[in-house]
Each structure stands twice: as structure tokens, then as C-alpha cells.
Design a protein around this motif. Structure first.
Motif, mmCIF file in Angstrom:
data_model
loop_
_atom_site.group_PDB
_atom_site.id
_atom_site.type_symbol
_atom_site.label_atom_id
_atom_site.label_comp_id
_atom_site.label_asym_id
_atom_site.label_seq_id
_atom_site.Cartn_x
_atom_site.Cartn_y
_atom_site.Cartn_z
ATOM 1 N N ALA A 104 62.477 56.755 53.735
ATOM 2 C CA ALA A 104 63.053 55.440 54.023
ATOM 3 C C ALA A 104 62.676 54.443 52.940
ATOM 4 O O ALA A 104 61.547 54.427 52.459
ATOM 5 C CB ALA A 104 62.567 54.933 55.385
ATOM 6 N N TRP A 123 62.643 51.042 53.297
ATOM 7 C CA TRP A 123 62.577 49.779 54.027
ATOM 8 C C TRP A 123 61.575 48.885 53.301
ATOM 9 O O TRP A 123 60.449 48.682 53.753
ATOM 10 C CB TRP A 123 62.156 50.028 55.470
ATOM 11 N N GLY A 157 69.180 44.854 53.563
ATOM 12 C CA GLY A 157 68.999 46.039 52.743
ATOM 13 C C GLY A 157 69.301 45.850 51.271
ATOM 14 O O GLY A 157 68.819 44.919 50.632
ATOM 15 N N PHE A 208 74.652 48.604 59.428
ATOM 16 C CA PHE A 208 73.473 49.462 59.524
ATOM 17 C C PHE A 208 73.217 49.983 60.934
ATOM 18 O O PHE A 208 72.332 50.814 61.128
ATOM 19 C CB PHE A 208 72.242 48.724 59.012
ATOM 20 N N TYR A 234 68.325 51.287 60.364
ATOM 21 C CA TYR A 234 67.704 50.647 59.211
ATOM 22 C C TYR A 234 66.618 49.652 59.618
ATOM 23 O O TYR A 234 66.821 48.791 60.475
ATOM 24 C CB TYR A 234 68.761 49.933 58.360
ATOM 25 N N ASN A 235 65.476 49.792 58.986
ATOM 26 C CA ASN A 235 64.331 48.896 59.146
ATOM 27 C C ASN A 235 63.826 48.828 60.584
ATOM 28 O O ASN A 235 63.213 47.844 60.989
ATOM 29 C CB ASN A 235 64.658 47.487 58.644
ATOM 30 N N SER A 282 70.918 54.208 57.244
ATOM 31 C CA SER A 282 69.675 54.015 57.994
ATOM 32 C C SER A 282 68.426 54.075 57.131
ATOM 33 O O SER A 282 67.465 53.334 57.381
ATOM 34 C CB SER A 282 69.581 55.042 59.130
ATOM 35 N N GLY A 301 69.649 51.226 53.774
ATOM 36 C CA GLY A 301 70.256 49.928 54.030
ATOM 37 C C GLY A 301 71.296 49.553 52.989
ATOM 38 O O GLY A 301 71.303 48.454 52.455
#
Length: 359
Positions: free
Chosen positions: A51, A53, A62, A134, A146-147, A309, A312
Motif C-alpha cells: 500500500a 498510503w 491519493g 476509491f 484506500y487509506n 485501493s 489511490g
């Protein structure tokens, strides 16, 4: 110890000056000129493996963080002739959307007969030219978005805003876009070479700049207009399932073992594609097909998981790239300025794109 301190100081200095972005320094600086590769991504506590993030714990936009005022201003240099090319299909195209989505319905409301009227729309925002937000597609092994945002709730839809320079890989095709054809990284390299584009990131000596938007033409729109209405409908209504749902796949096969499965051409699920999409630091990616990636996937994952995801990065589908391709060939230019004004829908999952290219 001295070497470690020196390295840390160098990372901090580079971060503050907007130079190389250290993977460990969080949140990242959007104005940095060089970012970590996919293999250099930091491990984020509580996030899935791989990821990115990295823009702050409350971030909701993102890779759109890369669209800084500095980059948007620089991208405006792509506007040379002022020629404008709309990139949107009509709202009722495709007439029958794929993936079980609802048809567009347009009604006219009479306010005062012969004097004043309103439009009324019923639509699925992913029935035509669209941005995937997202909360459209999760990282399937962990079912995270995402995040760490929830699939439903108060999180805002991530709205693309004034994308800058766009890079178009818009070559002709020699396959059926209604079939499962994977466009490989090697294919994209050949396309880039034919257009005089080195598709490596600028940090690796190529032509792709941080914050560019990638457009890939599969030929879906061209093929769509060649088909009869009956053929379009049959193509859209082919049954589909997610690869992780073997039960539904079995049920579909039992119901109609001779029915062809939903197929679309798109980017191939392969490590070279994943590395390239990540390491170029595109602010968004766009295709002209109902699925940006080849459908169905031949791998135990989808590119949607990485793009939406894990990273982003807004993902556009079913954009009309036919007039764009014609103009790009006429001018022999494969980069240009593009704007997009999605709907401002709090809590939304996706939006029609309302996009325009300017040469």
C-alpha cells in the motif's frame, strides 16, 4: 552511526527542498521530483502489503496530491493551438451498460407548458464515461479501501481536479476489444516507440513526468459503433463474475453452460505492468473499454486493487478517445492538457468524467 545520521539529514534536506522523496519520511511531499519505486515502498502499519498510503492518515485524494499548482502551471505549456477535443461518450452510450449496470434514463419535466422545462436523469455513474473513485474496488484479500476508508459512510468521493499533461498511447489495434486480450508492457513500449515516446519515468531517463495522466486506447469505442444494436446488447449482457467467487461462477455455468462469459480487452495483469503503473507516478489512468484491465483476469488479483485501493490513483473507463486519436495523429502530438470536472457528490463512489483535451 555518523553515516546513518548523514543519510537521515540528506533525506530530510531533500524532502524540504522538494527533491528526492525518502520512503520513510511520512507524509510524502507532493512537490518532490523523484519518488520511491514500488519495491521501495515503506511498510505502513495497518495497511495491506504494497500500500502507498503515504499522503497522511486523513488523506482522501491519493495520487491527485501530485497535481500541485506548480505541475498544473507547467502542464499548461502543452496548450499550443487551443484546439479542444471532448472526451465523453453521450450519457446514453453504451445503450446497454455491462456489469449489470442500469441504463441511462432521460425525462423532460414540464414546468410551464411551451415556456419552461427541466431535465430529469436516472443514471448509474459508471454506465458510461467515468472515473472510478476509491470506494469502488477494495483490496480483496483484506477487504480494505484506500487509506483505510470504509466502503460506506462519510468519506468524500475522491474528485479529480484539473489534470495536467496527458500522455496518450493511442495506436491502432489488431484484436477484438470484445474479447479477452491482454495489452502487455511490451505492447506499450512498442506503441511508445512508434509515437516517439520513451515510456520510462522521467526519473529513469524517460518521457513520463510525475503527475501525468495515462490514456490507453483499446479500440472499444470504435468497435462499439461498428456493431448492430443487437450485437452491442448481447456483448454487454454476457454473464460475469469476480474470480474470487467460484460459487457464483458455478451457478452461472449451471444456468447456461453455453453462454459466453463477459470479456474485454485491457491492460494485462503482469508484474511489469504493475511496476510501471506505480513507478511512473501517474496522477490517474484512463482507458476506453468497460474495464481498464483485461477481463476476466488470468491472475489471482485485479489491477483495480493496486490502482484504487493500494495507491489511490483515479481510474477512468469508457472514455471516447476516437476524436482524440485522430487529432493527435493529425498534429503528431501525443501529450496535451486535459481537464475533468466530476460531480461533487459527498460520499460518492464514482462520477461521469466531463473531460476535455486541449492541444
Amino acid at each position: 552511526m555518523a553515516a546513518t545520521i548523514s543519510r537521515r539529514l540528506g533525506q530530510a534536506t531533500g524532502f524540504l527542498r522538494g527533491g528526492n522523496q525518502s520512503s520513510e519520511q511520512l507524509p510524502w511531499n507532493p512537490d518532490a521530483t523523484r519518488f520511491p519505486t514500488r519495491k521501495e515502498l515503506p511498510k505502513i502499519p495497518g495497511a495491506p502489503e504494497g500500500a502507498a498510503w503515504v499522503w497522511g492518515k486523513d488523506d482522501q485524494i491519493g495520487r491527485l496530491n501530485l497535481l500541485t499548482p506548480k505541475r498544473v502551471k507547467a502542464a499548461s505549456a502543452e496548450i499550443k493551438t487551443g484546439e479542444v477535443v471532448p472526451l465523453n461518450l453521450p450519457l446514453n452510450t453504451p445503450e446497454t451498460p455491462a456489469f449489470g449496470r442500469e441504463k441511462f434514463v432521460h425525462k423532460i419535466k414540464v414546468l410551464v407548458d411551451n415556456v419552461c422545462y427541466d431535465d430529469q436523469y436516472e443514471l448509474n455513474t459508471q454506465s458510461g464515461t467515468q472515473w472510478d473513485g476509491f470506494r469502488h474496488f477494495a483490496h480483496m484479500p483484506t477487504q480494505t479501501f484506500y487509506n483505510g476508508h470504509p466502503p460506506l459512510g462519510r468519506a468524500r468521493h475522491c474528485r479529480p481536479r484539473h489534470p495536467p499533461r496527458l500522455l496518450g498511447l493511442l495506436q491502432s489495434h489488431n484484436y477484438d476489444p470484445y474479447k479477452s486480450h491482454g495489452i502487455s508492457f511490451a505492447d506499450l513500449q512498442k506503441c511508445g516507440q512508434a509515437q516517439g515516446i520513451d515510456i520510462r519515468p522521467e526519473a529513469q531517463g524517460g518521457d513520463i513526468k510525475v503527475g501525468d495522466i495515462l490514456f490507453i486506447r483499446s479500440g472499444f469505442v470504435e468497435q462499439y459503433h461498428k456493431l448492430t444494436p443487437e450485437e452491442r446488447t448481447a456483448g454487454a449482457l454476457r454473464p460475469m463474475h469476480l474470480e474470487s467467487d467460484d460459487t457464483d461462477a458455478s451457478k452461472a455455468a449451471e444456468q447456461d453452460p453455453h453462454s459466453p462469459e463477459l470479456e474485454w480487452a485491457g491492460l494485462k495483469q503482469e508484474e511489469a505492468i504493475i511496476d510501471w503503473l506505480h513507478d511512473c507516478y501517474f496522477a490517474g489512468v484512463v482507458g476506453d473499454a468497460p474495464s481498464f484491465e483485461v477481463w476476466p483476469t488470468a491472475q489471482p488479483y485485479y489491477l483495480h486493487e493496486y490502482i484504487l485501493s493500494l495507491w489511490g490513483m483515479p481510474l477512468g473507463e469508457m472514455w471516447d478517445l476516437e476524436r482524440l486519436t485522430k487529432k493527435a495523429r493529425e498534429l503528431k502530438r501525443w501529450s496535451f492538457f486535459v481537464t475533468s470536472a466530476p460531480a461533487n457528490t459527498p460520499g460518492g463512489v464514482s462520477s461521469h468524467a466531463n473531460a476535455t483535451a486541449i492541444f
